[in-house]
Design a protein around this motif. Sequence first.
Motif, PDB file in Angstrom:
ATOM      1  N   PRO A   1      54.484 -47.710  98.584  1.00  0.00           N
ATOM      2  CA  PRO A   1      55.756 -48.035  99.233  1.00  0.00           C
ATOM      3  C   PRO A   1      55.615 -49.109 100.310  1.00  0.00           C
ATOM      4  N   LEU A   2      54.395 -49.337 100.780  1.00  0.00           N
ATOM      5  CA  LEU A   2      54.189 -50.303 101.866  1.00  0.00           C
ATOM      6  C   LEU A   2      54.042 -51.718 101.342  1.00  0.00           C
ATOM      7  N   ASP A   3      53.108 -51.928 100.399  1.00  0.00           N
ATOM      8  CA  ASP A   3      52.860 -53.312  99.957  1.00  0.00           C
ATOM      9  C   ASP A   3      53.169 -53.524  98.470  1.00  0.00           C
ATOM     10  N   LYS A   4      53.633 -52.479  97.799  1.00  0.00           N
ATOM     11  CA  LYS A   4      54.097 -52.534  96.402  1.00  0.00           C
ATOM     12  C   LYS A   4      52.980 -52.824  95.388  1.00  0.00           C
ATOM     13  N   HIS A   5      51.739 -52.638  95.785  1.00  0.00           N
ATOM     14  CA  HIS A   5      50.649 -52.797  94.826  1.00  0.00           C
ATOM     15  C   HIS A   5      50.438 -51.514  94.028  1.00  0.00           C
ATOM     16  N   GLU A   6      49.643 -51.649  92.975  1.00  0.00           N
ATOM     17  CA  GLU A   6      49.454 -50.515  92.059  1.00  0.00           C
ATOM     18  C   GLU A   6      48.656 -49.388  92.701  1.00  0.00           C
ATOM     19  N   LEU A   7      48.862 -48.203  92.138  1.00  0.00           N
ATOM     20  CA  LEU A   7      48.187 -47.012  92.650  1.00  0.00           C
ATOM     21  C   LEU A   7      47.149 -46.535  91.638  1.00  0.00           C
ATOM     22  N   GLU A   8      46.058 -46.040  92.166  1.00  0.00           N
ATOM     23  CA  GLU A   8      44.999 -45.486  91.332  1.00  0.00           C
ATOM     24  C   GLU A   8      44.936 -43.982  91.570  1.00  0.00           C
ATOM     25  N   LEU A   9      44.754 -43.245  90.494  1.00  0.00           N
ATOM     26  CA  LEU A   9      44.719 -41.783  90.604  1.00  0.00           C
ATOM     27  C   LEU A   9      43.287 -41.306  90.846  1.00  0.00           C
ATOM     28  N   GLU A  10      43.107 -40.479  91.862  1.00  0.00           N
ATOM     29  CA  GLU A  10      41.786 -39.887  92.139  1.00  0.00           C
ATOM     30  C   GLU A  10      41.894 -38.366  92.189  1.00  0.00           C
ATOM     31  N   ASP A  11      40.778 -37.716  91.921  1.00  0.00           N
ATOM     32  CA  ASP A  11      40.665 -36.249  92.061  1.00  0.00           C
ATOM     33  C   ASP A  11      41.773 -35.502  91.320  1.00  0.00           C
ATOM     34  N   ALA A  12      42.102 -35.962  90.137  1.00  0.00           N
ATOM     35  CA  ALA A  12      43.247 -35.375  89.432  1.00  0.00           C
ATOM     36  C   ALA A  12      42.909 -34.018  88.815  1.00  0.00           C
ATOM     37  N   GLU A  13      43.841 -33.095  88.943  1.00  0.00           N
ATOM     38  CA  GLU A  13      43.764 -31.824  88.209  1.00  0.00           C
ATOM     39  C   GLU A  13      44.936 -31.770  87.258  1.00  0.00           C
ATOM     40  N   TYR A  14      44.642 -31.409  86.011  1.00  0.00           N
ATOM     41  CA  TYR A  14      45.670 -31.441  84.973  1.00  0.00           C
ATOM     42  C   TYR A  14      46.050 -30.029  84.546  1.00  0.00           C
ATOM     43  N   GLU A  15      47.248 -29.947  83.989  1.00  0.00           N
ATOM     44  CA  GLU A  15      47.695 -28.679  83.425  1.00  0.00           C
ATOM     45  C   GLU A  15      48.503 -29.018  82.175  1.00  0.00           C
ATOM     46  N   THR A  16      48.391 -28.165  81.167  1.00  0.00           N
ATOM     47  CA  THR A  16      49.172 -28.413  79.953  1.00  0.00           C
ATOM     48  C   THR A  16      50.507 -27.681  80.049  1.00  0.00           C
ATOM     49  N   GLY A  17      51.583 -28.453  79.906  1.00  0.00           N
ATOM     50  CA  GLY A  17      52.920 -27.888  80.057  1.00  0.00           C
ATOM     51  C   GLY A  17      53.368 -27.135  78.814  1.00  0.00           C
ATOM     52  N   GLU A  18      54.592 -26.601  78.866  1.00  0.00           N
ATOM     53  CA  GLU A  18      55.131 -25.794  77.769  1.00  0.00           C
ATOM     54  C   GLU A  18      55.217 -26.587  76.469  1.00  0.00           C
TER      55      GLU A  18
END
Lengths: 235, 69
Positions: free
Chosen positions: B12-29
């Motif tokens: 939101p500050l400089d509008k550059h891309e975001l990288e995902l770190e330390d992700a935990e996933y879950e499988t939805g319905e």
Amino acid sequence: MADQQDPPATDDLARRADVRDTYDEIATHFASTRAYAWPEVESFVDAHAASNSRSGTRVGLDLGCGNCRHAELLVDTCETVVGLDASAGLLETGRERARERGFEVALCQGDAAALPLATNTVDIAVYVATLHHLPTRRARRASLDELARVLDPDGRALLSAWSTAHDKFDETDGFDTTIEWTLPGGEPVDRFYHIYAPDEFDADLEASDLDVLEWELSSGNCYATVAGSESDLSE
Amino acid sequence: MKESLLEILCCPLDKHELELEDAEYETGEDDSEEIIDGTLVCEECGERYPLEDGIPNLLPPDMREESPA
């Protein structure tokens, strides 16, 4: 250019956080009274549901989504619908409604004056009854430019804000006020509003990067249908 | 949050891309994979944004609430 009465930008953020806190506090009760979409929004969505070319990959945005009653209207014609709100409490009510009614919305906590969305990504946006909660004119104008940035040049957005034209108000100039929300136990919670004079709303839109296509007063609200700005891609 | 949403989210500050770190996933319905927890990091300014309980918090850092214990 900021208004002279505007506080420094740091206060601005703190005041926006205060508004966020207010809606966290009243979220559940507030959302329970907001079951139905506004007819003006339904008409807008019907008119612009499939009016541009990127069908299949369309992105919809409900800016200030609250319980996502308007995000719900966008799901039929958009591959992705983002529901963005400053209040985590309200986003929870959106998640609940989406679960109950079986629609899919990508929820995101964010600030309407500093959008976390990439340039020219949004095809259709609804930004109703939210702009008037931004506590300074600087933030409100920044928010309009942010909407112009994220909206595709062929994209369309519907904006609304409360105005002095409403029967409730005697004033003719725009003004800041607080309006009480009464929780079920009787506890009052003050909410910030800026009530726009219609010509002030018009002037802020004209000064923004948005392209104004239509403009009307309805039920004491100013409404505008706008398009995104063309210039962004060259930056 | 679906990982594909990263294509349209930005700092939101400089509008550059975001990288995902330390992700935990879950499988939805519906068998789709959702990111439940993680951190979104701006590739330009390095600002870190929390993603908790499936919802990214991309408020400007000065507006972010103190994270509850």
